[in-house]
Design a protein around this motif. Sequence first.
Motif, PDB file in Angstrom:
ATOM      1  N   LYS A  78      15.780  11.981  33.819  1.00  0.00           N
ATOM      2  CA  LYS A  78      15.616  10.571  34.187  1.00  0.00           C
ATOM      3  C   LYS A  78      15.334   9.725  32.950  1.00  0.00           C
ATOM      4  CE  LYS A  78      14.182  11.464  38.942  1.00  0.00           C
ATOM      5  NZ  LYS A  78      14.679  12.851  38.973  1.00  0.00           N
ATOM      6  N   LYS A  79      16.329   9.688  32.072  1.00  0.00           N
ATOM      7  CA  LYS A  79      16.261   8.879  30.861  1.00  0.00           C
ATOM      8  C   LYS A  79      17.560   8.110  30.713  1.00  0.00           C
ATOM      9  CE  LYS A  79      13.295  12.018  28.156  1.00  0.00           C
ATOM     10  NZ  LYS A  79      13.213  12.809  26.899  1.00  0.00           N
ATOM     11  N   GLY A  80      17.502   7.026  29.961  1.00  0.00           N
ATOM     12  CA  GLY A  80      18.714   6.273  29.661  1.00  0.00           C
ATOM     13  C   GLY A  80      19.420   6.856  28.447  1.00  0.00           C
ATOM     14  N   VAL A  81      20.738   6.736  28.416  1.00  0.00           N
ATOM     15  CA  VAL A  81      21.522   7.167  27.260  1.00  0.00           C
ATOM     16  C   VAL A  81      21.444   6.072  26.205  1.00  0.00           C
ATOM     17  CG1 VAL A  81      23.807   7.834  26.441  1.00  0.00           C
ATOM     18  CG2 VAL A  81      23.078   8.470  28.743  1.00  0.00           C
ATOM     19  N   ASP A  82      20.913   6.403  25.038  1.00  0.00           N
ATOM     20  CA  ASP A  82      20.701   5.377  24.015  1.00  0.00           C
ATOM     21  C   ASP A  82      21.890   5.248  23.068  1.00  0.00           C
ATOM     22  OD1 ASP A  82      20.488   7.568  22.325  1.00  0.00           O
ATOM     23  OD2 ASP A  82      18.301   7.479  22.206  1.00  0.00           O
ATOM     24  N   PHE A  83      21.811   4.248  22.191  1.00  0.00           N
ATOM     25  CA  PHE A  83      22.896   3.979  21.251  1.00  0.00           C
ATOM     26  C   PHE A  83      23.152   5.176  20.333  1.00  0.00           C
ATOM     27  CE2 PHE A  83      21.304  -0.462  21.974  1.00  0.00           C
ATOM     28  CZ  PHE A  83      22.434  -0.922  22.629  1.00  0.00           C
ATOM     29  N   LYS A  84      22.099   5.860  19.958  1.00  0.00           N
ATOM     30  CA  LYS A  84      22.243   6.998  19.052  1.00  0.00           C
ATOM     31  C   LYS A  84      23.137   8.068  19.662  1.00  0.00           C
ATOM     32  CE  LYS A  84      19.460  10.303  16.384  1.00  0.00           C
ATOM     33  NZ  LYS A  84      18.082  10.779  16.095  1.00  0.00           N
ATOM     34  N   GLN A  85      22.906   8.384  20.941  1.00  0.00           N
ATOM     35  CA  GLN A  85      23.725   9.387  21.606  1.00  0.00           C
ATOM     36  C   GLN A  85      25.151   8.898  21.798  1.00  0.00           C
ATOM     37  OE1 GLN A  85      22.067  11.250  25.116  1.00  0.00           O
ATOM     38  NE2 GLN A  85      24.085  11.793  25.929  1.00  0.00           N
ATOM     39  N   ILE A  86      25.310   7.640  22.160  1.00  0.00           N
ATOM     40  CA  ILE A  86      26.656   7.091  22.362  1.00  0.00           C
ATOM     41  C   ILE A  86      27.465   7.164  21.073  1.00  0.00           C
ATOM     42  CG2 ILE A  86      27.933   4.958  22.830  1.00  0.00           C
ATOM     43  CD1 ILE A  86      25.697   4.223  24.811  1.00  0.00           C
ATOM     44  N   ASP A  87      26.840   6.818  19.946  1.00  0.00           N
ATOM     45  CA  ASP A  87      27.543   6.878  18.662  1.00  0.00           C
ATOM     46  C   ASP A  87      27.905   8.311  18.294  1.00  0.00           C
ATOM     47  OD1 ASP A  87      27.431   4.153  18.404  1.00  0.00           O
ATOM     48  OD2 ASP A  87      25.683   4.138  17.088  1.00  0.00           O
ATOM     49  N   SER A 352      21.062  -0.805  34.704  1.00  0.00           N
ATOM     50  CA  SER A 352      20.558  -0.123  33.509  1.00  0.00           C
ATOM     51  C   SER A 352      19.039  -0.068  33.546  1.00  0.00           C
ATOM     52  CB  SER A 352      21.008  -0.837  32.224  1.00  0.00           C
ATOM     53  OG  SER A 352      20.417  -2.115  32.122  1.00  0.00           O
ATOM     54  N   PHE A 353      18.485   0.783  32.706  1.00  0.00           N
ATOM     55  CA  PHE A 353      17.034   0.838  32.583  1.00  0.00           C
ATOM     56  C   PHE A 353      16.663   1.353  31.204  1.00  0.00           C
ATOM     57  CE2 PHE A 353      18.143   5.058  34.203  1.00  0.00           C
ATOM     58  CZ  PHE A 353      17.369   5.908  33.442  1.00  0.00           C
ATOM     59  N   TYR A 354      15.439   1.063  30.801  1.00  0.00           N
ATOM     60  CA  TYR A 354      14.922   1.585  29.548  1.00  0.00           C
ATOM     61  C   TYR A 354      13.405   1.707  29.666  1.00  0.00           C
ATOM     62  CZ  TYR A 354      13.940  -3.374  28.524  1.00  0.00           C
ATOM     63  OH  TYR A 354      13.500  -4.673  28.572  1.00  0.00           O
ATOM     64  N   ASN A 355      12.812   2.470  28.748  1.00  0.00           N
ATOM     65  CA  ASN A 355      11.369   2.672  28.755  1.00  0.00           C
ATOM     66  C   ASN A 355      10.739   2.040  27.528  1.00  0.00           C
ATOM     67  OD1 ASN A 355      10.400   4.648  31.008  1.00  0.00           O
ATOM     68  ND2 ASN A 355      12.360   5.467  30.333  1.00  0.00           N
ATOM     69  N   LEU A 356       9.638   1.334  27.749  1.00  0.00           N
ATOM     70  CA  LEU A 356       8.896   0.719  26.658  1.00  0.00           C
ATOM     71  C   LEU A 356       7.424   1.023  26.868  1.00  0.00           C
ATOM     72  CD1 LEU A 356       8.593  -1.094  24.208  1.00  0.00           C
ATOM     73  CD2 LEU A 356       8.757  -3.080  25.702  1.00  0.00           C
ATOM     74  N   ARG A 357       6.873   1.835  25.957  1.00  0.00           N
ATOM     75  CA  ARG A 357       5.466   2.221  26.043  1.00  0.00           C
ATOM     76  C   ARG A 357       5.122   2.797  27.403  1.00  0.00           C
ATOM     77  NH1 ARG A 357       3.745  -3.168  22.732  1.00  0.00           N
ATOM     78  NH2 ARG A 357       4.947  -2.595  20.919  1.00  0.00           N
ATOM     79  N   GLU A 563      10.485  -1.317  18.339  1.00  0.00           N
ATOM     80  CA  GLU A 563      11.083  -0.100  17.809  1.00  0.00           C
ATOM     81  C   GLU A 563      10.881   1.102  18.733  1.00  0.00           C
ATOM     82  OE1 GLU A 563      12.972   0.096  15.182  1.00  0.00           O
ATOM     83  OE2 GLU A 563      12.720  -2.026  14.648  1.00  0.00           O
ATOM     84  N   ASP A 564       9.806   1.099  19.518  1.00  0.00           N
ATOM     85  CA  ASP A 564       9.503   2.264  20.348  1.00  0.00           C
ATOM     86  C   ASP A 564      10.175   2.236  21.715  1.00  0.00           C
ATOM     87  OD1 ASP A 564       7.991   0.118  21.106  1.00  0.00           O
ATOM     88  OD2 ASP A 564       6.135   1.226  21.443  1.00  0.00           O
ATOM     89  N   VAL A 565      11.106   1.316  21.920  1.00  0.00           N
ATOM     90  CA  VAL A 565      11.824   1.283  23.185  1.00  0.00           C
ATOM     91  C   VAL A 565      12.761   2.487  23.264  1.00  0.00           C
ATOM     92  CG1 VAL A 565      13.728  -0.135  22.323  1.00  0.00           C
ATOM     93  CG2 VAL A 565      13.167  -0.170  24.737  1.00  0.00           C
ATOM     94  N   GLU A 566      12.900   3.073  24.454  1.00  0.00           N
ATOM     95  CA  GLU A 566      13.726   4.259  24.646  1.00  0.00           C
ATOM     96  C   GLU A 566      14.770   4.011  25.732  1.00  0.00           C
ATOM     97  OE1 GLU A 566      11.021   7.330  25.736  1.00  0.00           O
ATOM     98  OE2 GLU A 566      10.244   7.612  23.705  1.00  0.00           O
ATOM     99  N   GLY A 567      15.956   4.556  25.527  1.00  0.00           N
ATOM    100  CA  GLY A 567      16.970   4.527  26.573  1.00  0.00           C
ATOM    101  C   GLY A 567      17.843   3.298  26.609  1.00  0.00           C
ATOM    102  N   VAL A 568      17.799   2.462  25.589  1.00  0.00           N
ATOM    103  CA  VAL A 568      18.670   1.281  25.560  1.00  0.00           C
ATOM    104  C   VAL A 568      20.034   1.706  25.033  1.00  0.00           C
ATOM    105  CG1 VAL A 568      19.038  -1.033  24.636  1.00  0.00           C
ATOM    106  CG2 VAL A 568      16.734  -0.269  25.205  1.00  0.00           C
ATOM    107  N   GLY A 569      21.070   1.543  25.859  1.00  0.00           N
ATOM    108  CA  GLY A 569      22.402   1.974  25.451  1.00  0.00           C
ATOM    109  C   GLY A 569      23.494   0.971  25.739  1.00  0.00           C
ATOM    110  N   SER A 570      23.115  -0.243  26.129  1.00  0.00           N
ATOM    111  CA  SER A 570      24.117  -1.277  26.391  1.00  0.00           C
ATOM    112  C   SER A 570      23.632  -2.602  25.826  1.00  0.00           C
ATOM    113  CB  SER A 570      24.392  -1.414  27.892  1.00  0.00           C
ATOM    114  OG  SER A 570      23.218  -1.760  28.594  1.00  0.00           O
TER     115      SER A 570
END
Length: 628
Positions: A78-87, A352-357, A563-570
């Motif tokens: 249950k995590k978002g796919v981030d830009f790092k993984q997409i790249d 979409s969703f992302y996690n922040l703190r 910077e600590d946001v997780e799962g942002v991929g769009s």
Amino acid sequence: MAAPLSTWPWDFLGSYKWILYGIFLAKAMYSRYQEEAILKDTWCLHIFIICMLRLFMYQAWTSYSNMLFLTRNRLIVKKGVDFKQIDKEWNWDNFIILQAIVAAIVLYISPTFEYLPIWSGKGIITAILLHVAISEPLFYITHKCFHGNYLFTHYHSLHHSSAVPQAYTAGHATFLEHLLLTVVVGVPIICSFVIGHGSLVLVYGYVLMFDFLRCLGHSNVEIIPHRVFDVIPFLKYIIYTPTYHSLHHSEMGTNYCLFMPLFDALGNTLNKKSWKMHKKNSLDTGINNGRVPDFVFLAHVVDMSSAMHAPFVNRSVASLPYYTRIYLLPFLPISFASMLVMWAKSKTFLISFYNLRNRLHQTWAVPRFGFQYFLPFAAQGINNQIEEAILRANKLGVKVISLAALNKNEALNGGGTLFVNKHPDLKVRVVHGNTLTAAVILNEIPKNVTEVFLTGATSKLGRAIALYLCRKRVRVLMLTLSTERFRNIQKEAPVEYHKYLVQVTKYQAAQNCKAWIVGKWITPREQKFAPAGTHFHQFVVPPILQFRRDCTYGDLAAMRLPEDVEGVGSCEYTMGRGVVHACHAGGVVHSLEGWEHHEVGAIDVERIDLVWEAALKHGLKPVSSTII
């Protein structure tokens, strides 16, 4: 230095690698044009068609995995796919090119493939038996070897670097790994042809079913009900599940099989939690097991072209700032049809969703396109959908819901006031986020500016900007034809600051002012009245045309997430990666601060500095290069 065979030979081609697909089509078409078509050239056409079907297969599975409005309760990781993984997975389709090239080489060096029967029942049975007897154990042994220290470090670790498995992850591996996988795929097909049982159906069917099962395992969405295994217990050793394969990614050293857990059982590498976890995930799909978000941003579709920028349409496209892409234009009819379906269905959906703190932030969307907001007869329906979303968020226990752009239009619902007044007992806080939008614009203005020209001066944002600047003793030329509205705003300012608010009715009044704040769209002709060197700050959507080469233009009010946001991929519309509109950021700050008030209606000028400081405190950063 990279390990041998760890990189792809055509990496230097970049996006031009698509030419390699076209070679097969060109060869088949050339042969037909020359009327010299032979069966091997016909195979080139089939190779091209199979490649296109495989690309569609992986895209369809990835789209399904990202349809959070359908899959949110079925997600395993249950995590978002981030830009790092997409790249990292950008060139996931390299293996399809590789296998197409290998197939073409085999065709032209072997006489076996001269014949092209459409169907052979014996061939299908032979391929299945060869798959079980050769491909499955061969993959199991090879895969297990790649988990050894050297091979894993230099080759297989790339595949396991993807935090959230998706269909594209199946293709994310090194050249050597896919060479060996090509052998695994090719053995049943080649052997069937060698013994005279090959067919066209066998090639298409085996390759596409192989891809289907690979996508299934990497989908991160559990769709196989546990009851199937309860009724037929042995079946769980014949076919794996997405949960089964996800355990291989989270607890390496177990579940090495290709598609059949039987070989893990025989090799004593079966993860003992496989069936228990599968049953749990299967049962959870029937209930609302998703984590309740702390914050929801209620967005909307802008137009039919930007609708294709959604993550579930194409995650690669969505990971880049939006612009009109020519190659997507043929799909506009599909977007139009989707608009009609959405209009009829009229249900808010999660995109979409992302996690922040450790706080879950989700983006929901109202299924309405931008132009619909300006249709008088559509207003009530749109407000009903926004109200439904707010009540749904309230029922779930969401703490803050922020309204995007047109969803908080003053003429539509008074900037959210309509809903707060109608439902005074709301626990969820309704926020328009415009306080932070005003703060971003105001902090773009250099400290030494003594005069500004303001269009859209009597709008919600224009009013707040004018009242804030006059208190800083900045002279504000407010463009408005309504003397009554101007007087009402002027009365809100302390008497000693009234002289800093000046009503003007023509653009010519700003001929000597080099700081323009644009809140209402202005034409290139109107921009001509600005003196050379003018900077156009703006909060108008869409942004004004950058017509003047002797002037500069600011960005729309936006902030970069911490910077600590997780799962942002769009990307959020035209914004860059990790950047959101200021009103979205305003809702995030409201949530992080735990403020208990609604932020609707007129902007509280007294809170502008407070909200700005809170945003900076939580790590949000302005993105405009003009901010001092």
